[in-house]
Design an enzyme around this catalytic site. Structure first.
Site, short mmCIF file in Angstrom:
data_model
loop_
_atom_site.label_atom_id
_atom_site.label_comp_id
_atom_site.label_asym_id
_atom_site.label_seq_id
_atom_site.Cartn_x
_atom_site.Cartn_y
_atom_site.Cartn_z
N GLY A 30 -6.10 3.80 -9.90
CA GLY A 30 -5.34 4.25 -9.10
C GLY A 30 -5.86 5.00 -7.98
O GLY A 30 -7.47 4.45 -7.36
N VAL A 31 -5.10 5.70 -7.24
CA VAL A 31 -5.89 6.64 -6.26
C VAL A 31 -6.84 7.10 -6.54
O VAL A 31 -7.90 7.25 -5.97
CB VAL A 31 -3.98 7.44 -6.12
CG1 VAL A 31 -4.39 8.46 -7.26
CG2 VAL A 31 -5.21 7.85 -4.70
N ASP A 32 -7.17 7.39 -8.17
CA ASP A 32 -8.40 8.14 -8.41
C ASP A 32 -10.06 7.68 -8.01
O ASP A 32 -10.51 8.14 -7.20
CB ASP A 32 -8.77 8.70 -9.16
CG ASP A 32 -9.40 9.26 -10.11
OD1 ASP A 32 -10.32 9.82 -9.12
OD2 ASP A 32 -9.68 9.82 -11.03
N ASN A 54 -8.02 12.69 -14.10
CA ASN A 54 -7.82 12.31 -15.24
C ASN A 54 -8.71 13.96 -15.94
O ASN A 54 -8.78 14.66 -15.47
CB ASN A 54 -8.13 11.27 -16.78
CG ASN A 54 -9.64 11.16 -16.33
OD1 ASN A 54 -9.79 11.60 -16.18
ND2 ASN A 54 -9.18 9.77 -15.63
N ALA A 105 -0.52 4.90 -13.73
CA ALA A 105 -1.48 4.31 -14.72
C ALA A 105 0.12 5.58 -15.52
O ALA A 105 -0.19 5.04 -17.20
CB ALA A 105 -2.75 4.86 -14.48
N1 AR6 Z 1 -2.76 6.22 -2.06
C1 AR6 Z 1 -1.23 6.77 -2.20
N2 AR6 Z 1 -1.04 6.44 -3.33
C2 AR6 Z 1 -1.68 5.42 -3.99
C3 AR6 Z 1 -3.07 5.02 -3.28
C4 AR6 Z 1 -3.32 5.54 -2.56
N3 AR6 Z 1 -5.03 4.37 -1.85
N4 AR6 Z 1 -3.35 4.61 -4.85
C5 AR6 Z 1 -2.81 4.24 -5.72
N5 AR6 Z 1 -1.79 4.57 -5.24
P1 AR6 Z 1 -2.18 6.35 -10.92
P2 AR6 Z 1 -1.70 8.19 -12.61
C6 AR6 Z 1 0.04 5.72 -6.12
O1 AR6 Z 1 -2.43 5.22 -12.03
O2 AR6 Z 1 0.11 7.84 -13.00
C7 AR6 Z 1 -6.12 7.04 -13.45
O3 AR6 Z 1 -7.17 6.04 -13.45
C8 AR6 Z 1 0.05 4.66 -6.85
O4 AR6 Z 1 1.09 3.41 -6.64
O5 AR6 Z 1 -3.62 5.88 -9.99
O6 AR6 Z 1 -1.33 9.90 -12.61
C9 AR6 Z 1 -6.69 8.15 -13.86
O7 AR6 Z 1 -8.13 8.50 -13.33
C10 AR6 Z 1 1.37 5.43 -8.28
O8 AR6 Z 1 2.50 5.91 -7.73
O9 AR6 Z 1 -2.71 8.07 -11.17
C11 AR6 Z 1 -6.31 8.88 -14.69
O10 AR6 Z 1 -7.34 8.47 -15.59
C12 AR6 Z 1 0.62 6.93 -8.14
O11 AR6 Z 1 -0.63 6.67 -6.79
C13 AR6 Z 1 -4.78 7.91 -13.85
O12 AR6 Z 1 -4.79 6.97 -13.84
C14 AR6 Z 1 -0.03 7.49 -9.39
O13 AR6 Z 1 -1.14 6.03 -9.62
C15 AR6 Z 1 -3.59 9.32 -14.02
O14 AR6 Z 1 -2.15 8.38 -13.93
#
Ligand code: AR6
Length: 175
Positions: free
Chosen positions: A37-39, A29, A125
């Site tokens: 999430g991935v972060d 973010n 997210a």
């Molecule tokens: N490996 C690969 N993909 C993953 C993993 C992992 N370990 N964990 C989750 N995903 P998101 P955004 C996928 O929400 O939509 C954070 O809080 C997940 O299933 O991580 O860009 C940041 O700080 C989805 O398909 O990122 C921001 O505030 C994809 O990664 C916000 O979320 C992205 O989901 C960013 O939102």
């Protein structure tokens, strides 16, 4: 002999934190100070030094990217990019998502990174529909790799089945 584009882009079902790449991309973010999430997964796997380095960066604009070391990750670098929040597709989201991929790939080139992996940026997210995001992510990557052979391989690590199939379909549509 140079590998064809088809042999340089991969879609896999995987936890990106486990992949031994030169760099993995983080869906961060604007604060770059961690999140869910991935972060969250990347910060947990990299350890607290990652947050310390992120604090020195002063955040990142949507569509931009920054680079840090990978610390305890199996990858040497983390490229942090900030995707757009999906608001129906009429607020410039496609261009911002394309810009994220271009900025991340440009940093990879600058740092002589040959193999990197992206998650499905904005598809969690931030609510971007995976089938639309996948077309942009794969299209930008294919265009970049065609122009820059120094970046050898890009892997899309998809965590959810639906996302995996959306990226897999977009990959097949490229060829
Ligand atoms: N490996 C690969 N993909 C993953 C993993 C992992 N370990 N964990 C989750 N995903 P998101 P955004 C996928 O929400 O939509 C954070 O809080 C997940 O299933 O991580 O860009 C940041 O700080 C989805 O398909 O990122 C921001 O505030 C994809 O990664 C916000 O979320 C992205 O989901 C960013 O939102």
């Amino acid at each position: 002999m140079t590998a064809s584009l088809r042999e340089r882009i991969f879609v896999v079902a995987a936890d990106i934190t486990k992949l031994p790449m030169d760099a993995i991309v983080n869906a961060a973010n604007n604060s770059l100070l961690g999140g869910g999430g991935v972060d969250g997964a990347i910060h947990r796997a990299a350890g607290p030094q990652l947050l310390e380095e992120c604090k020195t960066l002063g955040g990142c604009e949507t569509g931009g990217a920054r680079i840090t070391r990978g610390y305890r990750l199996p990858s040497k670098y983390v490229i942090h990019t900030v995707g757009p929040v999906w608001e129906g597709g009429i607020k410039g989201e496609p261009e911002l998502l394309a810009a994220c991929h271009r900025a991340s790939l440009a940093l990879a080139l600058e740092h002589r990174i040959r193999r990197l992996a992206f998650p499905a940026i904005s598809c969690g997210a931030y609510g971007y529909p995976a089938r639309h995001a996948a077309k942009i992510a794969l299209g930008e990557t294919a265009a970049f790799l065609t122009r820059h052979e120094q970046v050898e391989e890009v892997t899309f690590a998809c965590f959810e089945e639906e996302t995996f199939w959306a990226y897999e379909r977009a990959l097949n549509a490229l060829f």
